[in-house]
Design an enzyme around this catalytic site. Sequence first.
Site, mmCIF file in Angstrom:
data_model
loop_
_atom_site.group_PDB
_atom_site.id
_atom_site.type_symbol
_atom_site.label_atom_id
_atom_site.label_comp_id
_atom_site.label_asym_id
_atom_site.label_seq_id
_atom_site.Cartn_x
_atom_site.Cartn_y
_atom_site.Cartn_z
ATOM 1 N N PRO A 1 6.543 -61.028 -38.433
ATOM 2 C CA PRO A 1 6.090 -61.218 -39.956
ATOM 3 C C PRO A 1 6.479 -62.488 -40.470
ATOM 4 O O PRO A 1 7.288 -63.385 -39.974
ATOM 5 C CB PRO A 1 7.042 -60.292 -40.543
ATOM 6 C CG PRO A 1 7.551 -59.338 -39.863
ATOM 7 C CD PRO A 1 7.776 -59.936 -38.728
ATOM 8 N N GLU A 2 5.260 -62.997 -40.945
ATOM 9 C CA GLU A 2 5.294 -64.553 -41.635
ATOM 10 C C GLU A 2 5.594 -64.703 -42.921
ATOM 11 O O GLU A 2 6.124 -63.661 -43.487
ATOM 12 C CB GLU A 2 3.943 -65.128 -41.418
ATOM 13 C CG GLU A 2 3.235 -65.092 -40.030
ATOM 14 C CD GLU A 2 1.797 -65.602 -39.876
ATOM 15 O OE1 GLU A 2 1.337 -66.511 -40.484
ATOM 16 O OE2 GLU A 2 0.980 -65.074 -38.982
ATOM 17 N N LYS B 1 11.003 -67.238 -42.215
ATOM 18 C CA LYS B 1 10.959 -65.941 -41.409
ATOM 19 C C LYS B 1 12.002 -65.223 -41.439
ATOM 20 O O LYS B 1 12.097 -64.050 -40.855
ATOM 21 C CB LYS B 1 10.339 -65.914 -40.158
ATOM 22 C CG LYS B 1 8.880 -66.717 -39.969
ATOM 23 C CD LYS B 1 8.535 -66.874 -38.701
ATOM 24 C CE LYS B 1 6.904 -67.385 -38.532
ATOM 25 N NZ LYS B 1 6.562 -67.838 -37.143
ATOM 26 N N ARG C 1 0.371 -69.150 -27.853
ATOM 27 C CA ARG C 1 0.115 -68.108 -28.816
ATOM 28 C C ARG C 1 -1.450 -68.140 -28.878
ATOM 29 O O ARG C 1 -2.150 -68.884 -28.773
ATOM 30 C CB ARG C 1 0.614 -68.552 -30.277
ATOM 31 C CG ARG C 1 2.004 -68.990 -30.508
ATOM 32 C CD ARG C 1 2.785 -67.662 -30.208
ATOM 33 N NE ARG C 1 2.483 -66.497 -31.185
ATOM 34 C CZ ARG C 1 2.786 -66.527 -32.444
ATOM 35 N NH1 ARG C 1 3.942 -67.397 -32.765
ATOM 36 N NH2 ARG C 1 2.444 -65.373 -33.211
#
Length: 329
Positions: free
Chosen positions: A2-3, A50, A306
Amino acid sequence: MPEGPLVRKFHHLVSPFVGQQVVKTGGSSKKLNPTSFQSLWLQDTQVHGKKLFLRFDPDEETVSLHNSPLSEPLRKGEQKDKARNHQEASDPSSRSPGGDSAVPSGDDGLQCMGGDTPAGGAERWLQVSFGLFGSIWVNEFSRAKKANKRGDWRDPIPRLVLHFSGSGFLAFYNCQMAWRFSSPVVSPTSDILSEKFHRGQALEALGRELPVCYTLLDQRYFSGLGNIIKNEALFRARIHPLSPGSLLGLPRLEALVDHVVAFSADWLQGKFQGTQQHTQIYQKEQCPAGHQVVKESLGPPGGFQRLTWWCPQCQPRLSADEPKQVQPS
């Protein structure tokens, strides 16, 4: 993982439980014994990037740290940290290869102490780092949305469940937790959702020769920024992910930071309003203009790769002989 906007939402969900006592525990955590939270009081909660931090105090009067059965391991841990910091300061070879140009794996340098029980008289700060589908549920449990590979409809198992004296409970899913033996020391100047976010520091980092998609994920300068924000900000600024920041010039870098902050703030607002954030490039096959989108795993050599989406037409790659003052289209 989660950001920042989603972790801020988790912080908002946990905050009403501050001032309440843990009266019942549960969960599948093996690293932290859920029963170690029994009778503790949740006294504070903080968020940085985060990571979520929860402070717990004991029910009884705090005892001296030196009288705690865990005081000796704590002192040894502190001595090891000091020795390591001294070695890094005196021996350049002990630092990460590449010096300032090396891209961290996402850790923001916060020190934590693992273990299943907090020290007797020390501040009890629980550091929570969420996995890819990490979440916090309030007064209800997560339910299976589809059958697993074996065809079973099994509900996810929470890592930790804390029931509070106010009759409510929190359920933590897919997260890593560790006790800290000191208050979290964080810098709000690197947090993209903080009012104290330091744009100058961020611009200086982006202006290096590294590809901007590497720098954006550097939590030292963009704490809370993850892959979704990275892709969306680059597309909206019309910047190719592999463009070296040193070729872009200040106007384009400023536009990129503007999009990072604006998209993050809109995403956070949407979380509070219960609306889904609209993405233009992330996981898309075509951009809003109808162009074919390219998907590729990008990252520093030897580092974490990524998935990255970009439009070759809307985000053309710069060559070294192009002028820096190119403006965003």
